[in-house]
Motif scaffolding. Structure first.
Motif, PDB file in Angstrom:
ATOM      1  N   ILE A 820      47.863  25.895  46.399  1.00  0.00           N
ATOM      2  CA  ILE A 820      46.897  25.847  45.302  1.00  0.00           C
ATOM      3  C   ILE A 820      45.608  26.554  45.704  1.00  0.00           C
ATOM      4  CG2 ILE A 820      45.433  24.285  43.966  1.00  0.00           C
ATOM      5  CD1 ILE A 820      47.790  22.309  43.969  1.00  0.00           C
ATOM      6  N   ILE A 821      45.192  26.365  46.950  1.00  0.00           N
ATOM      7  CA  ILE A 821      43.991  27.053  47.433  1.00  0.00           C
ATOM      8  C   ILE A 821      44.208  28.558  47.448  1.00  0.00           C
ATOM      9  CG2 ILE A 821      42.493  27.358  49.445  1.00  0.00           C
ATOM     10  CD1 ILE A 821      43.000  24.418  50.109  1.00  0.00           C
ATOM     11  N   VAL A 822      45.371  29.002  47.914  1.00  0.00           N
ATOM     12  CA  VAL A 822      45.672  30.439  47.931  1.00  0.00           C
ATOM     13  C   VAL A 822      45.723  30.998  46.512  1.00  0.00           C
ATOM     14  CG1 VAL A 822      47.429  32.143  48.561  1.00  0.00           C
ATOM     15  CG2 VAL A 822      46.877  30.294  50.135  1.00  0.00           C
ATOM     16  N   ILE A 823      46.331  30.248  45.585  1.00  0.00           N
ATOM     17  CA  ILE A 823      46.436  30.721  44.203  1.00  0.00           C
ATOM     18  C   ILE A 823      45.054  30.810  43.569  1.00  0.00           C
ATOM     19  CG2 ILE A 823      47.297  30.098  41.911  1.00  0.00           C
ATOM     20  CD1 ILE A 823      49.720  28.807  43.385  1.00  0.00           C
ATOM     21  N   TRP A 824      44.244  29.778  43.759  1.00  0.00           N
ATOM     22  CA  TRP A 824      42.889  29.813  43.209  1.00  0.00           C
ATOM     23  C   TRP A 824      42.104  31.011  43.752  1.00  0.00           C
ATOM     24  CZ3 TRP A 824      41.159  23.982  43.650  1.00  0.00           C
ATOM     25  CH2 TRP A 824      41.528  23.325  42.466  1.00  0.00           C
ATOM     26  N   SER A 825      42.196  31.215  45.047  1.00  0.00           N
ATOM     27  CA  SER A 825      41.439  32.304  45.663  1.00  0.00           C
ATOM     28  C   SER A 825      41.888  33.659  45.118  1.00  0.00           C
ATOM     29  CB  SER A 825      41.610  32.259  47.184  1.00  0.00           C
ATOM     30  OG  SER A 825      41.196  31.016  47.698  1.00  0.00           O
ATOM     31  N   SER A 826      43.192  33.878  45.056  1.00  0.00           N
ATOM     32  CA  SER A 826      43.691  35.173  44.563  1.00  0.00           C
ATOM     33  C   SER A 826      43.365  35.365  43.090  1.00  0.00           C
ATOM     34  CB  SER A 826      45.203  35.269  44.797  1.00  0.00           C
ATOM     35  OG  SER A 826      45.885  34.247  44.082  1.00  0.00           O
ATOM     36  N   GLN A 827      43.463  34.289  42.312  1.00  0.00           N
ATOM     37  CA  GLN A 827      43.163  34.414  40.887  1.00  0.00           C
ATOM     38  C   GLN A 827      41.681  34.726  40.676  1.00  0.00           C
ATOM     39  OE1 GLN A 827      44.968  31.338  38.672  1.00  0.00           O
ATOM     40  NE2 GLN A 827      44.302  32.078  36.684  1.00  0.00           N
ATOM     41  N   LEU A 828      40.826  34.168  41.497  1.00  0.00           N
ATOM     42  CA  LEU A 828      39.407  34.469  41.400  1.00  0.00           C
ATOM     43  C   LEU A 828      39.134  35.940  41.718  1.00  0.00           C
ATOM     44  CD1 LEU A 828      36.480  33.502  41.064  1.00  0.00           C
ATOM     45  CD2 LEU A 828      36.497  32.911  43.513  1.00  0.00           C
ATOM     46  N   VAL A 829      39.817  36.450  42.749  1.00  0.00           N
ATOM     47  CA  VAL A 829      39.645  37.856  43.119  1.00  0.00           C
ATOM     48  C   VAL A 829      40.107  38.766  41.987  1.00  0.00           C
ATOM     49  CG1 VAL A 829      40.417  39.662  44.700  1.00  0.00           C
ATOM     50  CG2 VAL A 829      39.779  37.423  45.589  1.00  0.00           C
ATOM     51  N   PHE A 830      41.259  38.484  41.409  1.00  0.00           N
ATOM     52  CA  PHE A 830      41.773  39.319  40.323  1.00  0.00           C
ATOM     53  C   PHE A 830      40.879  39.237  39.086  1.00  0.00           C
ATOM     54  CE2 PHE A 830      46.014  39.103  42.481  1.00  0.00           C
ATOM     55  CZ  PHE A 830      46.157  40.465  42.649  1.00  0.00           C
ATOM     56  N   SER A 831      40.377  38.061  38.796  1.00  0.00           N
ATOM     57  CA  SER A 831      39.521  37.917  37.605  1.00  0.00           C
ATOM     58  C   SER A 831      38.235  38.715  37.771  1.00  0.00           C
ATOM     59  CB  SER A 831      39.203  36.435  37.382  1.00  0.00           C
ATOM     60  OG  SER A 831      40.379  35.699  37.150  1.00  0.00           O
ATOM     61  N   VAL A 832      37.595  38.610  38.928  1.00  0.00           N
ATOM     62  CA  VAL A 832      36.371  39.358  39.162  1.00  0.00           C
ATOM     63  C   VAL A 832      36.643  40.864  39.115  1.00  0.00           C
ATOM     64  CG1 VAL A 832      34.582  39.869  40.871  1.00  0.00           C
ATOM     65  CG2 VAL A 832      35.296  37.501  40.478  1.00  0.00           C
ATOM     66  N   ALA A 833      37.737  41.288  39.769  1.00  0.00           N
ATOM     67  CA  ALA A 833      38.069  42.718  39.772  1.00  0.00           C
ATOM     68  C   ALA A 833      38.348  43.230  38.364  1.00  0.00           C
ATOM     69  CB  ALA A 833      39.269  42.966  40.678  1.00  0.00           C
ATOM     70  N   ALA A 834      39.047  42.444  37.549  1.00  0.00           N
ATOM     71  CA  ALA A 834      39.360  42.874  36.177  1.00  0.00           C
ATOM     72  C   ALA A 834      38.101  42.971  35.331  1.00  0.00           C
ATOM     73  CB  ALA A 834      40.357  41.906  35.548  1.00  0.00           C
ATOM     74  N   ILE A 835      37.207  41.998  35.471  1.00  0.00           N
ATOM     75  CA  ILE A 835      35.970  42.031  34.674  1.00  0.00           C
ATOM     76  C   ILE A 835      35.113  43.233  35.047  1.00  0.00           C
ATOM     77  CG2 ILE A 835      33.810  40.805  34.285  1.00  0.00           C
ATOM     78  CD1 ILE A 835      35.389  38.184  34.537  1.00  0.00           C
ATOM     79  N   VAL A 836      34.987  43.492  36.342  1.00  0.00           N
ATOM     80  CA  VAL A 836      34.211  44.642  36.792  1.00  0.00           C
ATOM     81  C   VAL A 836      34.849  45.943  36.315  1.00  0.00           C
ATOM     82  CG1 VAL A 836      33.429  45.909  38.827  1.00  0.00           C
ATOM     83  CG2 VAL A 836      33.264  43.413  38.763  1.00  0.00           C
ATOM     84  N   HIS A 837      36.174  46.025  36.431  1.00  0.00           N
ATOM     85  CA  HIS A 837      36.897  47.221  36.006  1.00  0.00           C
ATOM     86  C   HIS A 837      36.702  47.480  34.511  1.00  0.00           C
ATOM     87  CE1 HIS A 837      40.955  49.584  36.066  1.00  0.00           C
ATOM     88  NE2 HIS A 837      39.981  50.268  35.515  1.00  0.00           N
ATOM     89  N   VAL A 838      36.879  46.452  33.706  1.00  0.00           N
ATOM     90  CA  VAL A 838      36.757  46.606  32.263  1.00  0.00           C
ATOM     91  C   VAL A 838      35.316  46.929  31.870  1.00  0.00           C
ATOM     92  CG1 VAL A 838      36.927  45.372  30.065  1.00  0.00           C
ATOM     93  CG2 VAL A 838      38.757  45.177  31.757  1.00  0.00           C
ATOM     94  N   PHE A 839      34.378  46.301  32.565  1.00  0.00           N
ATOM     95  CA  PHE A 839      32.969  46.577  32.271  1.00  0.00           C
ATOM     96  C   PHE A 839      32.643  48.053  32.490  1.00  0.00           C
ATOM     97  CE2 PHE A 839      28.613  47.033  33.837  1.00  0.00           C
ATOM     98  CZ  PHE A 839      27.895  46.501  32.778  1.00  0.00           C
ATOM     99  N   ILE A 840      33.072  48.588  33.622  1.00  0.00           N
ATOM    100  CA  ILE A 840      32.811  50.000  33.915  1.00  0.00           C
ATOM    101  C   ILE A 840      33.577  50.897  32.955  1.00  0.00           C
ATOM    102  CG2 ILE A 840      33.056  51.791  35.669  1.00  0.00           C
ATOM    103  CD1 ILE A 840      32.638  49.664  37.782  1.00  0.00           C
ATOM    104  N   SER A 841      34.831  50.520  32.651  1.00  0.00           N
ATOM    105  CA  SER A 841      35.668  51.341  31.767  1.00  0.00           C
ATOM    106  C   SER A 841      35.097  51.420  30.366  1.00  0.00           C
ATOM    107  CB  SER A 841      37.086  50.777  31.743  1.00  0.00           C
ATOM    108  OG  SER A 841      37.896  51.505  30.862  1.00  0.00           O
ATOM    109  N   THR A 842      34.654  50.296  29.820  1.00  0.00           N
ATOM    110  CA  THR A 842      34.094  50.305  28.468  1.00  0.00           C
ATOM    111  C   THR A 842      32.790  51.085  28.408  1.00  0.00           C
ATOM    112  OG1 THR A 842      33.072  48.164  28.970  1.00  0.00           O
ATOM    113  CG2 THR A 842      35.171  48.146  27.781  1.00  0.00           C
ATOM    114  N   ARG A 843      31.984  51.027  29.473  1.00  0.00           N
ATOM    115  CA  ARG A 843      30.732  51.804  29.473  1.00  0.00           C
ATOM    116  C   ARG A 843      31.034  53.298  29.507  1.00  0.00           C
ATOM    117  NH1 ARG A 843      30.030  47.686  28.073  1.00  0.00           N
ATOM    118  NH2 ARG A 843      28.359  46.201  28.470  1.00  0.00           N
TER     119      ARG A 843
END
Length: 1109
Positions: A820-843
């Motif tokens: 559960i700790i590994v899943i939470w950590s990886s999901q947090l990394v993917f969520s942050v990366a996706a938000i940053v990616h989409v933010f830059i892409s939309t701009r």
């Protein structure tokens, strides 16, 4: 409500996992005091030339020389005439680690054998062939002077990490075989060189080499013995120090586990008699001439546990011993992994043992295996047995006198009921006669000084009322300080012990370690009672037919006309073992974590207490403290103020000897704790495993306390020590069960897919699998029952069911928490990366629409043109095939971890693009509503594959429902791919130690990975490639005449999870690669069949999920 309970359950589990991990880690990193004395030396290493070969250029062979003077190497090699011993360093070890053993061997050869004592010595058990030897070990006479020195050789293995990679371990074994041959050839060359010069050579040429290995070097030594290229009888004696034998300490790489299994199987076969099919004898066992001894470091060895160091089940008892340093003669210490090489107590005892193996007649080691094994037992084992069952001993008195003899042998190793060695005639001290005799009328007898008196104890009178056992603790040396005799009747003369009717039993005294001797303020003054250094026990069988027991104390001259100083002590007692039994249940031990359990010992209590703990002290160590509560001072006539604070009054220490504890464990043997006032008792046992014996979950502690004093004893369990022990013992088990958690999560996702339900996130799948009673109990109970059934079918003893089940359950829960700790950590990394990616892409899209940044517009057009190239489009369309080819190539020709890293990177990109598509759709939809404009669909799918179908763009953008459907699709892809990513991440981590060892060897000559590693990793890669999308949770195909068939991955994942669970129960986490690879190959086969059915135009049933993918 159910969702809230699930979240609370997960939060509690994560908190417990983090707490146990931090507390256990804190306890492990604390420094450990081992009480070892440092060994000093003046080393010189003489290089030995090796024949030209690939390994000879990489590794080296040296001869050790002790001394500070410079020597001529060639002349020194010409004088080789000793017994060859080859030292093999362990994981990351240096060839220079031989220096302590070699230096002390040289000193032992020059100084001669150790001083002989007259304590009870160890003997071989009946299983080890002790009954076949003449009087046990009495027929073996150790030399008075060593006839031949030991020539210590050592191999330089470049500090490679052999515990991490099976290929390195195999190469080390091959080089050791070459080194053995080169050592024997070097002796022949030295012999010939001396013969040429006319110099006389003493003795004969050696035909075998003694192997001494530390850590993984000990296993390499055993592997060399069964190597097909080793000369016959080139190795006859193997001694290992803190070496794993049962399985690797890091059982993560399949080839490493297989190599261990192959070597152990060859050893088992080597001790089997070769027979024809008709049952006729062909030849003696191939290893009938080999003796192997394993010395373990005890509980302080955090790297290799005693359970792994045992030779049980590999070497028959007649050819091997396992001895812990905690029960080793003259050592009595537990030590860390590296300390066993330089600890002077161990090094001295090992040096004298190896020198004692040399036959003075031939100048070489004894050819008889039983004689060599007996010398190892006599020199290394203590007189106190390595196992003890006090309660059974006392209860057996009511049933059979024969069982009494067996139980007595269980306490004092090698004791003979009808034959005891007598004291030598040269040790003689006078006794003036009966006027100096004392007649003891109480069950307790005390000696406070060497007064030259003989004390008579009436066995019939004092041994009545069930008190038919006698125990004596003393610091007097046998024969020179005290003698004990059994008399059939009252004697009249001092010389009567020589009568055949009188039996001397002094040799039944066993030596135990004593604490520091109290200092004497001035000559002749009283001191504190010295700690005992010997224990003497007589059973009713020993005293059968005798009326009296005498304790004769040697005389000692007075000092300056004063009485002898009270520096000597002996306390004996007739007692009933049942009176001293105290049992601590599992519940009492667990509750002692919060509140101490107190026991009060009143004055005139039994001298020996048998403390039985319901939970092994190897799993739940306890802190045992003893405080003096009284010692009869108030009856001494002293003023009240002087006799008031008895706990801190020195008069109690003048009267009572310091307590001693002896702990027995089935795995690690004997542990002695002298001067016990406050001590944490821990033994290196391994309870709760599938291979554990029924008695392994209990620990027996024999507490020796002075009956003249009253004590308050407090017992409290240590949670920090328990957490660290749990991490050490069950880390491999938790690793395999963690991967079982992921397979069960994939099973749960496949179950949702088969029922046309949205695929849940892997975290939700783990939560659902934790629900009670179903599905949690079936997932745990089924593999446990299967493992027990397999044990019965293979005629193995069942483990303690309660501890085995509870510990397996705890490991599975911790595995869930860790995942559960590994899943939470990886999901947090993917969520942050996706938000940053989409933010830059939309701009960027805003800048492109407004024509504000021409450079970005030009770059995007250029990149779009690049991606439209035919070659690039071909690669993008077949990205999965490219990933499979690159990963498989790395797995087969470079290293498996690199190939798995490529697969993991592909999984990460798929997860990232799927989550980005999910986030982008929502953000762009909101952006378009605000700007009243359209947007342009990305031309790449969720895994980065090129998608230039304009009709698809139109379909996704024309309908409001299509956007929601696409968002759900991408989210399901992410959930499914995220599960595979966690699984592949764990499998890659299992090869990281091997990758580190491989990286160290870059530039020194590489070899291809083992075939089994490559094949299994290719199966893992196929699993990741063929099951990349959720629709691969079921395969649909048809055969002519059979119709459509559906193969659901739900059942495959369930079986894989159960298999990983069983691998964890057997402490073989590397076996988790088998189900992963099997699923990969089956998925590849089923996908080919499904594609073949579609190509033939066969009707394939469509799933309701078709709108999503």
């Amino acid at each position: 409500m159910q969702s809230v309970r699930d979240k609370c359950r997960v939060a509690t589990l994560v908190a417990l996992t983090v707490f146990v991990g931090l507390v256990g880690l804190y306890s492990l990193i604390k420094p450990v005091s081992n009480g070892c004395i440092m060994t000093y030396m003046y080393p010189t290493y003489v290089p030995i030339s090796m024949p030209e070969s690939v390994l000879a250029g990489k590794y080296g062979l040296y001869l050790y020389h002790e001394g500070w003077k410079k020597i001529d190497f060639d002349e020194h090699l010409k004088k080789l005439n000793g017994v060859p011993v080859l030292f093999i360093p362990g994981n990351g070890g240096s060839y220079k680690q031989v220096r302590s053993l070699a230096a002390e061997s040289d000193r032992a050869y020059q100084g001669g054998p150790l001083d002989r004592s007259h304590y009870q010595e160890a003997s071989l058990t009946p299983e080890e062939g002790g009954l076949e030897m003449d009087g046990g070990l009495g027929g073996i006479q150790l030399p008075n002077q060593y006839s031949r020195r030991l020539d210590w050789f050592t191999v330089d293995l470049e500090g490679e990490h052999s515990a991490m990679d099976g290929r390195i371990l195999e190469e080390h074994t091959e080089y050791v075989v070459y080194a053995i041959h080169r050592i024997l050839d070097r002796y022949k060359e030295s012999w010939d060189a001396r013969a040429k010069e006319g110099a006389a050579s003493v003795g004969s040429l050696p035909t075998s080499v003694i192997l001494v290995g530390h850590s993984m070097g000990g296993f390499v030594a055993r592997a060399a013995v069964v190597h097909p290229h080793l000369r016959m009888s080139a190795v006859e004696t193997v001694l290992t120090l803190s070496s794993p034998h049962q399985s690797p300490p890091l059982a993560l790489q399949p080839s490493l586990g297989h190599y261990f299994a192959w070597v152990n199987d060859e050893w088992r076969k080597g001790f089997q008699v070769q027979m024809t099919r008709t049952g006729h004898h062909v030849s003696a066992p191939a290893l009938s001439h080999v003796v192997a001894v394993s010395i373990t470091g005890g509980a302080n060895d955090y790297q290799v546990r005693t359970k792994l160091e045992s030779l049980e089940g590999i070497v028959p008892p007649r050819h091997g011993l396992t001895i812990s340093t905690t029960g080793m003669k003259n050592v009595w210490l537990s030590m860390e992994h590296q300390a066993i090489l330089w600890c002077n107590q161990v090094v001295v005892q090992v040096s004298h043992t190896l020198l004692s193996l040399v036959d003075s007649k031939t100048g070489q080691t004894y050819p008889d295996t039983q004689k060599r094994l007996a010398i190892f037992a006599k020199m290394l084992r203590s007189g106190v047995a390595q196992s003890f069952n006090w309660m059974n001993q006392s209860h057996s008195l009511q049933h059979s006198t024969h069982s009494l003899v067996d139980d007595e042998r269980g306490l004092l190793a090698g004791s003979q009921v009808h034959s005891f060695p007598t004291c030598p005639s040269n040790i003689n001290w006078s006794n003036d006669g009966l006027e100096r005799d004392l007649y003891i009328e109480t069950t307790t007898v005390t000696v406070l000084a060497m007064d030259g008196r003989r004390r008579w104890l009436d066995i019939q009178k004092l041994g009545s009322d069930g008190r038919n056992h006698f125990i004596l603790v003393t610091n007097l040396a046998p024969c020179s300080g005290v003698r004990l005799h059994l008399w059939p009747e009252k004697g009249k003369l001092a010389s009567e012990p020589a009568d055949r009717r009188v039996r001397e039993v002094t040799s039944k005294m066993v030596h135990i370690p004593s604490g520091p001797t109290p200092t004497q303020i001035e000559p002749g003054s009283q001191t504190e009672q010295p700690p005992p250094s010997a224990v003497f026990l007589l059973s009713p069988e020993d005293m059968l037919g005798f009326r009296f027991l005498t304790i004769s104390v040697a005389p000692r001259p007075s000092v300056s006309g004063r009485p002898p100083p009270a520096a000597s002590m002996a306390v004996g007692q007739f007692f009933d073992p049942g009176e001293g039994e105290r049992e601590f249940s599992r519940l009492a031990m667990l509750s002692s974590m919060y509140s101490e359990k107190d026991i009060f010992f009143k004055e005139d209590h039994p001298l020996a207490f048998n403390l039985s703990f319901g939970i092994s002290l190897g799993l739940l160590p306890v802190t045992l403290s003893l405080k003096t509560a009284g010692c009869g001072i108030k009856k001494s006539g002293l003023p009240l103020e002087e006799a008031g604070d008895v706990e801190h009054n020195r008069l109690c220490k003048l009267r009572c000897f310091p307590p001693v504890a002896l702990a027995w464990d089935t795995n690690s043997g004997l542990h002695v704790i002298p001067n016990l006032f406050t001590e944490t008792i821990v033994v290196d046992s391994s309870p709760g495993l599938l291979s554990s014996t029924p008695v392994s979950d209990r620990t027996t502690v024999l507490l020796l306390v002075d009956p003249h004093c009253a004590y308050k004893s407090s017992i409290s369990a240590s949670f920090t020590a328990a957490a660290s022990r749990f991490m050490l013992l069950y880390g491999p088990k938790t690793t395999a069960l963690s991967i079982a958690v992921i397979f069960f999560a994939l099973m749960r996702q496949a179950w949702f897919w088969d029922r046309d339900l949205p695929i849940p996130p892997i975290l939700t799948a783990v939560q659902l699998n934790l629900r009670m009673p179903s599905p949690f109990l079936p997932l745990v109970v089924v593999p446990i029952l299967v493992s027990l059934l397999l044990s019965l079918l293979m005629d193995q003893s069942l483990p303690p069911l309660a501890s085995f089940t509870v510990i397996s359950l705890i490991c599975y829960l911790l595995g869930n928490g860790l995942m559960i700790i590994v899943i939470w950590s990886s999901q947090l990394v993917f969520s942050v990366a996706a938000i940053v990616h989409v933010f830059i892409s939309t701009r960027w899209q805003v800048w492109e629409l407004n024509r504000h940044v021409l450079m970005f517009h030009w770059f995007l057009n250029l990149s779009s043109g690049f991606f439209l190239l035919k070659m690039v489009r071909l690669v993008r369309a077949n990205l999965r095939i490219l990933v499979a080819l690159v990963a498989s190539s790395l797995v087969c020709f470079v290293h498996p971890a690199l190939g798995l890293f490529i697969l993991l990177s592909s999984d990460a990109l798929c997860c990232h693009f799927a989550l980005c598509s999910h986030v982008r759709r929502r953000e762009i939809t909101e952006f378009n509503r605000e700007a009243n404009g359209g947007f342009r669909q990305s031309k790449f799918d969720s895994c980065g594959n090129f998608n230039g179908d304009p009709q698809l763009e139109e379909n996704y953008s024309s309908s409001p429902e299509s956007t929601q459907s696409f968002v759900d699709t991408q989210l399901e892809i992410f959930h499914h791919q995220h599960s595979l990513l966690i699984l592949h991440f764990l499998t890659m981590l299992m090869f990281v130690p091997s990758l580190l060892a491989w990286w160290q060897r870059i530039g020194t000559g590489q070899s291809f990975p083992w075939l089994i590693d490559s094949v299994l990793c290719i199966g893992v890669i196929l699993h990741g490639i063929c099951n990349q999308k959720p629709d691969s949770n079921s395969f649909l195909f048809s055969f002519p005449g059979i119709g459509s068939k559906v193969v659901q991955m739900y059942y495959m994942y369930q079986v894989a999870g159960y298999y990983c669970f069983l691998a964890g129960l057997t402490l073989a986490p590397y076996k988790i690669f088998y189900p992963s690879a099997a699923i990969g190959f089956l998925s590849f086969l089923l996908s080919m069949l499904q594609k073949r059915s579609r190509d033939k135009g066969a009707h394939v049933v469509k799933r309701k999920h078709s709108h999503r993918h």
